[in-house]
Motif scaffolding. Structure first.
Motif, PDB file in Angstrom:
ATOM      1  N   LEU A   1      -6.304  -5.695   0.510  1.00 43.26           N
ATOM      2  CA  LEU A   1      -5.158  -5.338  -0.426  1.00 43.26           C
ATOM      3  C   LEU A   1      -4.084  -4.620   0.432  1.00 43.26           C
ATOM      4  O   LEU A   1      -2.925  -4.630   0.335  1.00 43.26           O
ATOM      5  CB  LEU A   1      -5.684  -4.828  -1.538  1.00 43.26           C
ATOM      6  N   GLN A   2      -4.462  -3.755   1.546  1.00 44.87           N
ATOM      7  CA  GLN A   2      -3.680  -2.782   2.092  1.00 44.87           C
ATOM      8  C   GLN A   2      -2.485  -3.604   2.827  1.00 44.87           C
ATOM      9  O   GLN A   2      -1.528  -3.192   3.096  1.00 44.87           O
ATOM     10  CB  GLN A   2      -4.413  -1.781   2.881  1.00 44.87           C
ATOM     11  N   GLU A   3      -2.862  -4.975   3.115  1.00 40.89           N
ATOM     12  CA  GLU A   3      -2.004  -5.789   4.019  1.00 40.89           C
ATOM     13  C   GLU A   3      -0.637  -5.986   3.245  1.00 40.89           C
ATOM     14  O   GLU A   3       0.194  -6.209   3.418  1.00 40.89           O
ATOM     15  CB  GLU A   3      -2.868  -7.024   4.127  1.00 40.89           C
ATOM     16  N   PHE A   4      -0.989  -5.851   1.624  1.00 42.68           N
ATOM     17  CA  PHE A   4       0.266  -6.414   0.711  1.00 42.68           C
ATOM     18  C   PHE A   4       0.874  -5.171   0.398  1.00 42.68           C
ATOM     19  O   PHE A   4       1.983  -5.217  -0.443  1.00 42.68           O
ATOM     20  CB  PHE A   4      -0.377  -7.060  -0.214  1.00 42.68           C
ATOM     21  N   LEU A   5       0.592  -3.915   0.962  1.00 43.84           N
ATOM     22  CA  LEU A   5       1.476  -2.746   0.417  1.00 43.84           C
ATOM     23  C   LEU A   5       2.365  -2.594   1.439  1.00 43.84           C
ATOM     24  O   LEU A   5       2.004  -2.420   2.671  1.00 43.84           O
ATOM     25  CB  LEU A   5       0.096  -1.613   0.176  1.00 43.84           C
ATOM     26  N   PRO A   6       3.314  -1.882   0.812  1.00 42.53           N
ATOM     27  CA  PRO A   6       4.439  -1.277   1.926  1.00 42.53           C
ATOM     28  C   PRO A   6       4.131  -0.169   2.479  1.00 42.53           C
ATOM     29  O   PRO A   6       3.388   0.746   1.978  1.00 42.53           O
ATOM     30  CB  PRO A   6       5.645  -1.171   0.921  1.00 42.53           C
ATOM     31  N   SER A   7       4.707   0.123   3.763  1.00 42.31           N
ATOM     32  CA  SER A   7       4.393   1.729   4.329  1.00 42.31           C
ATOM     33  C   SER A   7       5.036   2.537   3.652  1.00 42.31           C
ATOM     34  O   SER A   7       6.030   2.337   2.944  1.00 42.31           O
ATOM     35  CB  SER A   7       5.129   1.361   5.801  1.00 42.31           C
ATOM     36  N   GLY A   8       4.264   3.528   3.528  1.00 45.68           N
ATOM     37  CA  GLY A   8       4.725   4.754   2.653  1.00 45.68           C
ATOM     38  C   GLY A   8       3.971   4.943   1.632  1.00 45.68           C
ATOM     39  O   GLY A   8       3.036   4.300   1.230  1.00 45.68           O
ATOM     40  N   GLY A   9       4.649   6.207   0.625  1.00 48.88           N
ATOM     41  CA  GLY A   9       3.722   6.239  -0.653  1.00 48.88           C
ATOM     42  C   GLY A   9       3.889   5.085  -1.691  1.00 48.88           C
ATOM     43  O   GLY A   9       4.974   4.739  -1.819  1.00 48.88           O
ATOM     44  N   SER A  10       2.853   5.214  -2.589  1.00 49.07           N
ATOM     45  CA  SER A  10       3.090   4.421  -3.512  1.00 49.07           C
ATOM     46  C   SER A  10       2.404   4.804  -4.731  1.00 49.07           C
ATOM     47  O   SER A  10       1.515   5.809  -4.819  1.00 49.07           O
ATOM     48  CB  SER A  10       2.341   2.929  -3.358  1.00 49.07           C
ATOM     49  N   ALA A  11       2.783   4.320  -6.095  1.00 49.07           N
ATOM     50  CA  ALA A  11       1.890   4.829  -7.190  1.00 49.07           C
ATOM     51  C   ALA A  11       1.941   3.379  -8.149  1.00 49.07           C
ATOM     52  O   ALA A  11       2.707   2.587  -8.215  1.00 49.07           O
ATOM     53  CB  ALA A  11       2.939   5.549  -7.845  1.00 49.07           C
ATOM     54  N   ILE A  12       0.757   3.369  -8.844  1.00 48.16           N
ATOM     55  CA  ILE A  12       0.644   2.295  -9.997  1.00 48.16           C
ATOM     56  C   ILE A  12       1.551   2.595 -11.023  1.00 48.16           C
ATOM     57  O   ILE A  12       1.700   3.502 -11.609  1.00 48.16           O
ATOM     58  CB  ILE A  12      -0.840   2.317 -10.122  1.00 48.16           C
ATOM     59  N   VAL A  13       2.117   1.420 -11.455  1.00 49.51           N
ATOM     60  CA  VAL A  13       3.045   1.456 -12.488  1.00 49.51           C
ATOM     61  C   VAL A  13       2.330   1.246 -13.961  1.00 49.51           C
ATOM     62  O   VAL A  13       1.356   0.152 -13.676  1.00 49.51           O
ATOM     63  CB  VAL A  13       4.256   0.220 -12.449  1.00 49.51           C
ATOM     64  N   ASP A  14       2.457   2.056 -14.848  1.00 48.52           N
ATOM     65  CA  ASP A  14       1.575   1.962 -15.847  1.00 48.52           C
ATOM     66  C   ASP A  14       2.060   0.887 -16.927  1.00 48.52           C
ATOM     67  O   ASP A  14       3.400   0.506 -16.665  1.00 48.52           O
ATOM     68  CB  ASP A  14       1.783   3.522 -16.867  1.00 48.52           C
TER      69      ASP A  14
END
Length: 741
Positions: free
Chosen positions: A728-741
């Motif tokens: 899954l990390q392969e599809f996440l952008p570099s930098g910080g993220s947060a899940i949208v409610d």
């Protein structure tokens, strides 16, 4: 009653006392299950095999397990497990401590060459960190970078801010903390004195104080009674005077079936009997560790049983016909591409032979242009000179049909019957040349031989694509056969259903499979050529690919950008090359009339994986150009970094594009993790999670998404195989993220 899923601070205090009996046990090996369950296998002279389990996901626990309760070792160990094996193999277990009154345990291991501390954080998102002798983090399951603390490899481990220990506080200190509250007694004990809800209620019951009494109305005698109840609780823990209990609860008949026929479920485990659980049946144990082990073993078994689909449950029929038609259409396209490869290669060879056949003419053109450039003559002046030469009837000038300063190239039209070679019609005549001429683009900085060799090499490259296309078509045929087989299985099952109607199925009826409820999902892994890049498929099925680094940016433009593709990039510096593909590398492409929604999705992809996300911006701007506007040749005196390109001509802009990605699990027609713009992912995935720029590091966000997705599937092992946190990390952008409610 809700089932207990996390050990409390009081529970951990009781366990710490019992862990001492295993001091001196030697570590054999470390295992990691599901990215959140750590198992350390140890050997002890008195106890034999010792299995230390530490789980920091939705379940948070730490205890020694009965070997019969331990699952088989997982497959290939991830890096964290490998690191622990290197540091802990052969080490002696030296003991465990609880950090103040927090849900943090520090396990100490000693070895002649190096000592290691394993810190288990059994709160919040959960974490396990391995520290060296200086307290520096060697590795951790999750990286934490907050204003208050940091847990990251190479940094000193930082504990959370200290919390009040209600079991050690003096009477005066206890009264002072209580009087500062404007809530009732039980809530103040639970939150401000860190007891948690269950034990706060227990203390009130043992002290004989009404739980909902406002603190402002509580008498000094009542506060003294509460403090004495706390002291007695603490003394029992320190002395080891415990009477462990696993509490059960029978499901009533309203949940289905006769309650007498159903096994009770576990709901709580405590180091001593609680007045709050007095109405529940319980089972006693000789040690609290044994009680905790039995409780979580049964909790896991009950969860597995609950995840099984009922015998009469049947998922809806997939749209096999549409999938079969799609696969057959792909095969037809691939066959057409294969048939065209040899023709393309033959045309490149004919171009190379024509260059040699017109050696003198080509050499004159290249020499003239090269000498002009050496004398700093501009490309515009070179074009004007050649046009004037053509008007005067000079053969070499007449052969030139285009001059491109951006690429440093000259295109000539060469007759196919020159020199008696009789090359024939190469299929690239017209548009400025006679019917028996072929256009050849030449690199003006090199000579005849180098240009001819480049054309021969291009012919070999195209022939090499034929082999890849043949492998691709075999893969597609295998997928087609699999779809047909699944269709036959469905039809056979439907014919056997007693209540099934024989002739009333409508061809246009829409079917959806409830993948989340299926007890077992077959894995059908694709082997796509583009999976090493960033990628997604738009809502209408077009492939979008992006570079992960400068090398891939270069490769995408030079090797994979087709004439009818579209090139996207962000206005902000530090974005990937993004290509909207008109066709795959083994398919012939025609011009595409792109929908606006498709272009917007490609633009959002470019923005979301750029520095706009890394810098925490909620939106960014992107632009689109055609392939012939993209060049690697800078203006005179300029320099282009690796992975960067010069864009010439007008651009189509997309403004204020939201930084958002969705990550999910696709189950049909193939099984895999997918990610990209939410509008393209949500409907294609069986389930997905949407993210925006936020505070959690990339690997932490991936772990959060993995846990969320895994809980939605009955077949959780399926998620672990096709959409682990690493995948899954392969599809996440570099930098910080947060899940949208």
């Amino acid at each position: 009653m809700d089932q207990k899923r996390e050990l409390s601070s009081i529970d951990l205090g009781a366990l710490v006392t019992e862990f001492g009996r295993y001091e001196g046990a030697k570590v054999d090996k470390a295992y990691l299950y599901d990215d959140d369950l750590l198992r350390l296998k140890l050997r002890d002279f008195d106890h034999g095999r010792v299995e230390l389990m530490i789980e920091v996901g939705d379940i948070k626990r730490a205890h020694v397990a009965d070997p019969e309760h331990v699952a088989d070792a997982p497959g290939r160990p991830p890096n964290f497990a490998k690191m622990l094996r290197n540091r802990l193999s052969g080490a002696d277990f030296a003991g465990v401590t609880q950090y103040e009154f927090d849900r943090i345990l520090s396990f100490e291991f000693e070895r002649e060459d190096e000592n290691t501390t394993l810190v288990a954080e059994l709160f919040g998102q959960g974490n396990v960190a391995a520290l060296d002798e200086t307290g520096e983090v060697v590795g951790s399951l999750s990286t934490v970078r907050l204003k208050s603390r940091t847990v990251a490899p190479g940094a000193q481990y930082e504990y959370p801010a200290s919390r009040l220990n209600p079991l050690d506080v003096s009477l005066d200190g206890f009264k002072r903390h209580m009087r500062e509250s404007d809530s009732d007694v039980v809530r103040t004990l639970a939150t401000q004195l860190n007891l948690g809800g269950l034990y706060a209620e227990e203390v009130c019951t043992r002290a004989g104080v009404e739980k909902e009494t406002p603190v402002g109305e509580a008498t000094d005698d009542q506060l003294r009674d509460l403090h004495e109840a706390l002291e007695r609780l603490g003394e029992r823990l320190r002395s080891g005077d415990i009477d462990p209990r696993v509490y059960e609860e029978r499901l009533d008949s309203s949940d289905g079936g006769d309650e007498t026929d159903r096994d009770p479920r576990v709901v709580d485990v405590t180091p001593f009997p609680l007045s709050e659980n007095e109405g529940l049946p319980s089972v006693g144990f000789d040690s609290f560790n044994a009680a905790v082990d039995e409780y979580f073993y049964r909790l896991g078994r009950e969860a597995t049983d609950a995840g099984e689909a009922p015998a009469d449950a049947s998922p809806s029929r997939p749209d096999f016909e549409a999938e079969i038609a799609k696969q057959e259409r792909i095969i037809e396209q691939q066959q057409g591409a294969i048939e065209g490869f040899e023709e393309q290669a033959e045309r490149e060879r004919e171009r190379a032979e024509l260059v040699y056949a017109h050696y003198d003419l080509v050499d004159e053109v290249l020499s003239t242009v090269r000498k002009a450039r050496e004398n700093d003559v501009s490309w515009d002046e070179i074009r004007e000179t050649l046009e004037a030469g053509a008007d005067q009837g000079i053969a070499a000038a007449e052969a030139v049909v285009d001059v491109d300063g951006g690429n440093g190239s000259v295109t000539v039209a060469l007759e196919t019957d020159a020199g008696g070679e009789g090359a024939g019609d190469a299929g690239d005549s017209g548009d400025g040349g006679a019917a028996d001429t072929v256009r050849v683009e030449l690199d003006a900085s090199t000579g005849v031989e180098v240009n001819a060799d480049r054309l021969y090499q291009e012919a070999k490259r195209i022939e090499g694509k034929k082999e890849g296309a043949q492998e691709a078509i075999e893969s597609t045929r295998a997928e087609l056969a699999a779809v047909k087989e699944r269709k036959a299985e469905w039809e056979a099952a439907e014919e056997g259903d007693d209540g099934a109607a024989a002739e009333d199925d409508e061809e246009d009826e829409t079917y959806e499979t409830d993948w989340l409820s299926r007890p077992s999902i077959p894995i059908r892994s694709p082997d796509d050529w583009y999976k090493r890049f960033r990628w997604f498929h738009t809502s209408d099925g077009y492939l979008v690919i992006g570079g992960r680094n400068a090398d891939q940016n270069e490769e995408l433009v030079k090797k994979y950008m087709g004439n009818h593709d579209r090139f996207f990039h962000t206005q902000a510096h530090g974005g990937p090359v993004t290509l909207l593909k008109a066709a795959g590398p083994s398919e012939s492409a025609d011009p595409v009339d792109w929908d606006d929604s498709t272009l917007r999705e490609a633009a959002q992809f470019a923005v979301s994986y750029s520095s706009d996300w890394k810098d925490g911006r909620g939106a960014g701007d992107a632009y689109m150009v055609e392939p012939d506007q993209v060049s690697k040749t800078p203006e005179s005196g300029e320099y282009i970094e690796k992975g960067s390109f010069v864009i010439r001509g007008e651009r189509t802009y997309f403004e204020d594009v939201p930084c958002r990605v969705a990550v999910g699990v696709q189950c049909e027609p193939v099984t895999r993790a997918i990610g990209g713009p939410p509008s393209a992912i949500v409907d294609r995935a069986a389930t997905s999670v949407t993210l925006e720029p936020g505070m959690y590091a990339q690997n932490d966000a991936a772990m959060m998404v993995y846990r969320e997705l895994k809980e939605r599937f009955a077949d959780q092992s399926f998620v672990r195989k096709v959409a682990s946190a690493d995948q899954l990390q392969e599809f996440l952008p570099s930098g910080g993220s947060a899940i949208v409610d």
